[in-house]
Write a protein that holds these residues in place. Structure first.
Motif, PDB file in Angstrom:
ATOM      1  N   UNK A 172      48.964  52.275  35.558  1.00  0.00           N
ATOM      2  CA  UNK A 172      48.702  51.180  34.899  1.00  0.00           C
ATOM      3  C   UNK A 172      49.752  50.302  34.415  1.00  0.00           C
ATOM      4  N   UNK A 173      49.937  48.986  34.240  1.00  0.00           N
ATOM      5  CA  UNK A 173      50.939  48.239  33.494  1.00  0.00           C
ATOM      6  C   UNK A 173      50.842  48.512  32.039  1.00  0.00           C
ATOM      7  N   UNK A 174      51.640  48.592  31.276  1.00  0.00           N
ATOM      8  CA  UNK A 174      51.800  48.634  30.188  1.00  0.00           C
ATOM      9  C   UNK A 174      50.999  47.661  29.243  1.00  0.00           C
ATOM     10  N   UNK A 175      50.403  47.830  28.180  1.00  0.00           N
ATOM     11  CA  UNK A 175      49.537  47.043  27.479  1.00  0.00           C
ATOM     12  C   UNK A 175      50.288  46.128  26.617  1.00  0.00           C
ATOM     13  N   UNK A 176      51.681  46.530  26.394  1.00  0.00           N
ATOM     14  CA  UNK A 176      52.466  45.651  25.311  1.00  0.00           C
ATOM     15  C   UNK A 176      53.383  45.287  26.285  1.00  0.00           C
ATOM     16  N   UNK A 177      53.626  43.851  26.061  1.00  0.00           N
ATOM     17  CA  UNK A 177      54.789  43.107  26.811  1.00  0.00           C
ATOM     18  C   UNK A 177      56.069  43.841  26.493  1.00  0.00           C
ATOM     19  N   UNK A 178      57.158  43.799  27.362  1.00  0.00           N
ATOM     20  CA  UNK A 178      58.335  44.356  27.319  1.00  0.00           C
ATOM     21  C   UNK A 178      59.139  43.507  26.271  1.00  0.00           C
ATOM     22  N   UNK A 179      59.068  42.034  26.448  1.00  0.00           N
ATOM     23  CA  UNK A 179      59.729  41.566  25.457  1.00  0.00           C
ATOM     24  C   UNK A 179      59.431  41.629  23.968  1.00  0.00           C
ATOM     25  N   UNK A 180      57.912  41.882  23.851  1.00  0.00           N
ATOM     26  CA  UNK A 180      57.888  42.164  22.401  1.00  0.00           C
ATOM     27  C   UNK A 180      58.415  43.438  21.820  1.00  0.00           C
ATOM     28  N   UNK A 181      58.433  44.443  22.712  1.00  0.00           N
ATOM     29  CA  UNK A 181      59.088  45.713  22.297  1.00  0.00           C
ATOM     30  C   UNK A 181      60.824  45.495  22.169  1.00  0.00           C
TER      31      UNK A 181
ATOM     32  N   UNK B 194      55.495  33.220  18.825  1.00  0.00           N
ATOM     33  CA  UNK B 194      55.264  34.048  20.093  1.00  0.00           C
ATOM     34  C   UNK B 194      53.760  34.184  20.167  1.00  0.00           C
ATOM     35  N   UNK B 195      53.020  34.190  18.866  1.00  0.00           N
ATOM     36  CA  UNK B 195      51.711  34.219  19.097  1.00  0.00           C
ATOM     37  C   UNK B 195      50.977  33.152  19.339  1.00  0.00           C
ATOM     38  N   UNK B 196      51.491  32.057  18.809  1.00  0.00           N
ATOM     39  CA  UNK B 196      50.868  30.768  19.466  1.00  0.00           C
ATOM     40  C   UNK B 196      51.113  30.507  20.950  1.00  0.00           C
ATOM     41  N   UNK B 197      52.188  30.935  21.467  1.00  0.00           N
ATOM     42  CA  UNK B 197      52.377  30.803  22.914  1.00  0.00           C
ATOM     43  C   UNK B 197      51.751  31.525  23.851  1.00  0.00           C
ATOM     44  N   UNK B 198      51.080  32.718  23.152  1.00  0.00           N
ATOM     45  CA  UNK B 198      50.417  33.693  24.234  1.00  0.00           C
ATOM     46  C   UNK B 198      49.074  33.021  24.088  1.00  0.00           C
ATOM     47  N   UNK B 199      48.657  32.407  23.288  1.00  0.00           N
ATOM     48  CA  UNK B 199      47.157  31.994  23.522  1.00  0.00           C
ATOM     49  C   UNK B 199      46.942  31.046  24.712  1.00  0.00           C
ATOM     50  N   UNK B 200      45.904  31.196  25.343  1.00  0.00           N
ATOM     51  CA  UNK B 200      45.455  30.425  26.338  1.00  0.00           C
ATOM     52  C   UNK B 200      45.183  29.155  26.084  1.00  0.00           C
ATOM     53  N   UNK B 201      45.707  28.031  26.670  1.00  0.00           N
ATOM     54  CA  UNK B 201      45.436  26.865  26.420  1.00  0.00           C
ATOM     55  C   UNK B 201      43.846  26.466  26.908  1.00  0.00           C
ATOM     56  N   UNK B 202      42.988  25.780  26.045  1.00  0.00           N
ATOM     57  CA  UNK B 202      41.647  25.334  26.551  1.00  0.00           C
ATOM     58  C   UNK B 202      41.882  24.172  27.536  1.00  0.00           C
TER      59      UNK B 202
END
Length: 118
Positions: A35-44, A104-112
């Motif tokens: 399974x792919x990791x749950x946390x993005x590699x860029x975050x780590x 980063x948190x703002x950019x990760x949200x899906x746009x309506x």
């Protein structure tokens, strides 16, 4: 101290735990070691980078300023000024990490999605 008796129609704590564990298993999620990791590699990578900066920047600035800028002055005055600079740099690294994390948190949200009339 009185104890509570379990009525036969009542489920024990162990039976309730078994039932909740079985109900929490989702059949849509396959159990696979690939399974792919749950946390993005860029975050780590960002977290490790800021951790490294939080360790190296204050300690490095302290020794750099004590041995170069305040070389001829009394040790107590040099240590105080160098310690202040190290504390300032630690706060700068921390504030920078908070700003990067908030962006980063703002950019990760899906746009309506907006509905378009056809």
């Amino acid at each position: 101290m009185a104890t509570r008796r379990i009525i036969n129609s009542e489920k024990t704590i162990l039976e309730k735990d078994d039932q909740t564990e079985e109900s929490n298993i989702s059949p849509a999620v396959p159990s696979s070691p690939f399974l792919p990791p749950l946390i993005n590699r860029d975050v780590i990578v960002k977290l490790l980078g800021f951790t490294f900066a939080m360790i190296v920047a204050p300690i490095g600035s302290y020794f750099l300023t004590v041995h170069t800028i305040f070389k001829g002055q009394r040790l107590s005055r040099a240590a105080t000024a160098s310690g202040g600079l190290a504390a300032l740099l630690a706060n700068v690294v921390l504030i920078t990490y908070i700003i990067v994390a908030m962006k980063e948190d703002d950019s990760a949200r899906p746009k309506p999605e907006t509905k378009k009339d056809q």
